[in-house]
Enzyme design. Structure first.
Site, mmCIF file in Angstrom:
data_model
loop_
_atom_site.group_PDB
_atom_site.id
_atom_site.type_symbol
_atom_site.label_atom_id
_atom_site.label_comp_id
_atom_site.label_asym_id
_atom_site.label_seq_id
_atom_site.Cartn_x
_atom_site.Cartn_y
_atom_site.Cartn_z
ATOM 1 N N ASN A 1 1.889 -2.422 5.408
ATOM 2 C CA ASN A 1 1.232 -1.144 5.690
ATOM 3 C C ASN A 1 -0.200 -1.093 5.165
ATOM 4 O O ASN A 1 -1.028 -0.384 5.727
ATOM 5 C CB ASN A 1 2.068 -0.010 5.056
ATOM 6 C CG ASN A 1 1.265 1.263 4.930
ATOM 7 O OD1 ASN A 1 1.096 2.002 5.900
ATOM 8 N ND2 ASN A 1 0.724 1.522 3.740
ATOM 9 N N ILE B 1 -3.352 10.265 12.050
ATOM 10 C CA ILE B 1 -2.412 10.719 11.023
ATOM 11 C C ILE B 1 -3.208 11.286 9.839
ATOM 12 O O ILE B 1 -4.180 10.660 9.393
ATOM 13 C CB ILE B 1 -1.517 9.539 10.540
ATOM 14 C CG1 ILE B 1 -0.927 8.754 11.725
ATOM 15 C CG2 ILE B 1 -0.423 10.045 9.599
ATOM 16 C CD1 ILE B 1 -0.025 9.524 12.663
ATOM 17 N N SER C 1 -2.405 -0.082 14.713
ATOM 18 C CA SER C 1 -3.112 1.179 15.011
ATOM 19 C C SER C 1 -3.360 1.276 16.508
ATOM 20 O O SER C 1 -3.558 0.243 17.168
ATOM 21 C CB SER C 1 -4.461 1.212 14.295
ATOM 22 O OG SER C 1 -5.232 2.288 14.783
ATOM 23 N N TYR D 1 -12.168 -3.140 12.485
ATOM 24 C CA TYR D 1 -10.798 -2.604 12.341
ATOM 25 C C TYR D 1 -9.986 -2.829 13.621
ATOM 26 O O TYR D 1 -8.824 -3.249 13.567
ATOM 27 C CB TYR D 1 -10.929 -1.113 12.015
ATOM 28 C CG TYR D 1 -9.639 -0.379 11.739
ATOM 29 C CD1 TYR D 1 -8.922 -0.585 10.563
ATOM 30 C CD2 TYR D 1 -9.159 0.567 12.647
ATOM 31 C CE1 TYR D 1 -7.754 0.127 10.308
ATOM 32 C CE2 TYR D 1 -8.001 1.286 12.400
ATOM 33 C CZ TYR D 1 -7.295 1.059 11.222
ATOM 34 O OH TYR D 1 -6.145 1.765 10.980
ATOM 35 N N ASP E 1 -3.433 -7.295 -4.740
ATOM 36 C CA ASP E 1 -4.404 -7.136 -3.665
ATOM 37 C C ASP E 1 -3.898 -8.025 -2.532
ATOM 38 O O ASP E 1 -3.856 -9.251 -2.675
ATOM 39 C CB ASP E 1 -5.781 -7.590 -4.174
ATOM 40 C CG ASP E 1 -6.820 -7.603 -3.074
ATOM 41 O OD1 ASP E 1 -6.476 -7.396 -1.896
ATOM 42 O OD2 ASP E 1 -8.004 -7.836 -3.409
ATOM 43 N N GLY F 1 0.821 -1.225 0.000
ATOM 44 C CA GLY F 1 0.000 0.000 0.000
ATOM 45 C C GLY F 1 0.842 1.256 0.000
ATOM 46 O O GLY F 1 0.606 2.184 0.773
ATOM 47 N N ALA F 2 1.831 1.300 -0.899
ATOM 48 C CA ALA F 2 2.823 2.381 -0.850
ATOM 49 C C ALA F 2 2.578 3.486 -1.883
ATOM 50 O O ALA F 2 3.405 4.373 -2.038
ATOM 51 C CB ALA F 2 4.224 1.806 -1.019
HETATM 52 P P1 NAP Z 1 -4.789 5.411 3.075
HETATM 53 O O1 NAP Z 1 -4.272 6.763 2.800
HETATM 54 O O2 NAP Z 1 -6.255 5.145 2.973
HETATM 55 O O3 NAP Z 1 -3.985 4.351 2.181
HETATM 56 C C1 NAP Z 1 -4.279 2.998 2.272
HETATM 57 C C2 NAP Z 1 -3.241 2.251 1.482
HETATM 58 O O4 NAP Z 1 -3.497 0.849 1.626
HETATM 59 C C3 NAP Z 1 -3.308 2.584 0.007
HETATM 60 O O5 NAP Z 1 -2.000 2.688 -0.501
HETATM 61 C C4 NAP Z 1 -4.013 1.369 -0.581
HETATM 62 O O6 NAP Z 1 -3.585 1.046 -1.891
HETATM 63 C C5 NAP Z 1 -3.554 0.275 0.339
HETATM 64 N N1 NAP Z 1 -4.457 -0.878 0.323
HETATM 65 C C6 NAP Z 1 -5.690 -0.966 0.851
HETATM 66 N N2 NAP Z 1 -6.208 -2.176 0.604
HETATM 67 C C7 NAP Z 1 -5.265 -2.869 -0.095
HETATM 68 C C8 NAP Z 1 -5.209 -4.166 -0.637
HETATM 69 N N3 NAP Z 1 -6.223 -5.019 -0.511
HETATM 70 N N4 NAP Z 1 -4.077 -4.548 -1.288
HETATM 71 C C9 NAP Z 1 -3.036 -3.689 -1.411
HETATM 72 N N5 NAP Z 1 -3.039 -2.437 -0.936
HETATM 73 C C10 NAP Z 1 -4.147 -2.028 -0.283
HETATM 74 O O7 NAP Z 1 -4.416 4.960 4.558
HETATM 75 P P2 NAP Z 1 -3.198 5.356 5.520
HETATM 76 O O8 NAP Z 1 -3.729 6.300 6.514
HETATM 77 O O9 NAP Z 1 -1.997 5.695 4.737
HETATM 78 O O10 NAP Z 1 -3.003 3.958 6.267
HETATM 79 C C11 NAP Z 1 -1.868 3.136 6.106
HETATM 80 C C12 NAP Z 1 -1.845 2.137 7.254
HETATM 81 O O11 NAP Z 1 -1.779 2.850 8.497
HETATM 82 C C13 NAP Z 1 -3.088 1.266 7.332
HETATM 83 O O12 NAP Z 1 -2.741 -0.026 7.739
HETATM 84 C C14 NAP Z 1 -3.899 1.944 8.413
HETATM 85 O O13 NAP Z 1 -4.788 1.051 9.024
HETATM 86 C C15 NAP Z 1 -2.814 2.406 9.345
HETATM 87 N N6 NAP Z 1 -3.203 3.487 10.232
HETATM 88 C C16 NAP Z 1 -3.562 4.719 9.762
HETATM 89 C C17 NAP Z 1 -3.911 5.714 10.669
HETATM 90 C C18 NAP Z 1 -4.288 7.108 10.245
HETATM 91 O O14 NAP Z 1 -4.680 7.904 11.100
HETATM 92 N N7 NAP Z 1 -4.213 7.469 8.981
HETATM 93 C C19 NAP Z 1 -3.922 5.449 12.040
HETATM 94 C C20 NAP Z 1 -3.574 4.182 12.472
HETATM 95 C C21 NAP Z 1 -3.201 3.206 11.568
HETATM 96 P P3 NAP Z 1 -4.443 1.377 -3.234
HETATM 97 O O15 NAP Z 1 -4.812 2.822 -3.170
HETATM 98 O O16 NAP Z 1 -3.487 1.047 -4.328
HETATM 99 O O17 NAP Z 1 -5.639 0.460 -3.230
#
Ligand code: NAP
Length: 246
Positions: free
Chosen positions: A89, A187, A141, A154, A62, A11-12
């Site tokens: 991630n 975040i 998280s 979640y 995926d 998910g980069a």
């Molecule tokens: P985001 O901006 O919504 O990005 C999510 C990423 O995950 C995207 O790159 C997406 O790729 C990828 N993804 C989702 N489903 C996927 C799948 N089935 N296969 C491959 N890639 C997949 O979210 P983020 O905030 O950066 O979150 C990144 C990580 O941090 C997650 O694990 C999230 O739970 C964790 N987190 C985030 C927060 C926060 O406040 N933002 C807090 C705690 C934990 P595509 O776009 O290519 O589908």
């Protein structure tokens, strides 16, 4: 581990994963930038890394599909070599109160956030154990630590990620592979931008540092865990949350 370390970040293309890929590349890693839907964004990350003199490739999968994860590892292995740093991630939310939560909302969130760890780590450990070196870093998280209304699916997945990390750490630590989790707080990414202003304000009120975190705040900690300096940190869940869960 070799001089240039080979890293895979799931998910980069966007958000936290994007910042992690860029930070690892800055630290000299060759980075496989995984994406599922955001192909253009992933290509942009690769271009950015290459323009700074680094090595990167975009790879679609995926992470909820074991077949696609296997294919991803095969193509990274062929193009860059065996993965030495795995950053799990990728993640999704599908929030709903339990009373209203649909079975698909439960299953999709568990698959993308938790089952994906089983698939990716299982593929990664073989070559890591052979090399007697490696790093596995899972993005969990704070919700998995303290819970959140509307996020039973979640929170369960992220708490499961913690158990997964600790068990795997006990399983393979003696073979030179460290396994840790980073638990981000609030975040600023696409994931949190969909929250209502009221919810965002409530979250902010719970952050003693008084600001939301940035993807770079998380990326720096992940890059440290991936570095030689972190070789004695193992089986830990490191909250990077501005003090939210202290
Ligand atoms: P985001 O901006 O919504 O990005 C999510 C990423 O995950 C995207 O790159 C997406 O790729 C990828 N993804 C989702 N489903 C996927 C799948 N089935 N296969 C491959 N890639 C997949 O979210 P983020 O905030 O950066 O979150 C990144 C990580 O941090 C997650 O694990 C999230 O739970 C964790 N987190 C985030 C927060 C926060 O406040 N933002 C807090 C705690 C934990 P595509 O776009 O290519 O589908």
């Amino acid at each position: 581990m070799s001089e240039v370390k080979i890293a895979l970040v799931t998910g980069a293309g966007r958000g936290i994963g994007r910042a992690i890929a860029i930070e690892l590349a800055k630290n000299g890693c060759a980075v496989a930038v995984n994406y599922n839907k955001s192909s253009k964004a992933a290509e942009d990350v690769v271009n950015l890394i290459e323009l700074s003199g680094g090595t990167a490739m975009a790879v679609k999968a995926d992470v909820s599909s074991f077949t696609e994860v296997k294919e991803m590892f095969k193509s990274v292995n062929e193009k860059l070599g065996p993965i030495e740093i795995l950053v799990c991630n990728a993640g999704i939310t599908k929030d709903n109160l339990l009373m209203r939560m649909k079975e698909e909302e439960w299953n999709e969130v568990i698959s993308a956030n938790l089952t994906s760890l089983f698939y990716c780590a299982k593929e990664a450990v073989r070559s890591m154990l052979k090399a007697r070196a490696g790093r596995i870093i899972v993005i969990s998280s704070v919700t998995g630590l303290v819970g959140n209304p509307g996020q039973c699916n979640y929170s369960a997945a992220k708490a499961g990620a913690t158990g997964f990390v600790k068990s795997l750490a006990r399983e393979i630590g003696s073979r030179g592979v460290t396994v840790n989790a980073v638990a981000p707080g609030y975040i600023a990414t696409d994931m949190t931008s969909v929250l209502s202003e009221d919810v965002q304000n409530i979250m902010l009120r719970n952050v003693p540092l008084g600001r939301e975190g940035t993807p770079e705040d998380i990326a720096k900690v992940v890059a440290f865990l991936a570095s030689d300096g972190a070789s004695y940190i193992h089986g830990q869940v490191i909250a990077v949350d501005g003090g939210m869960t202290m």
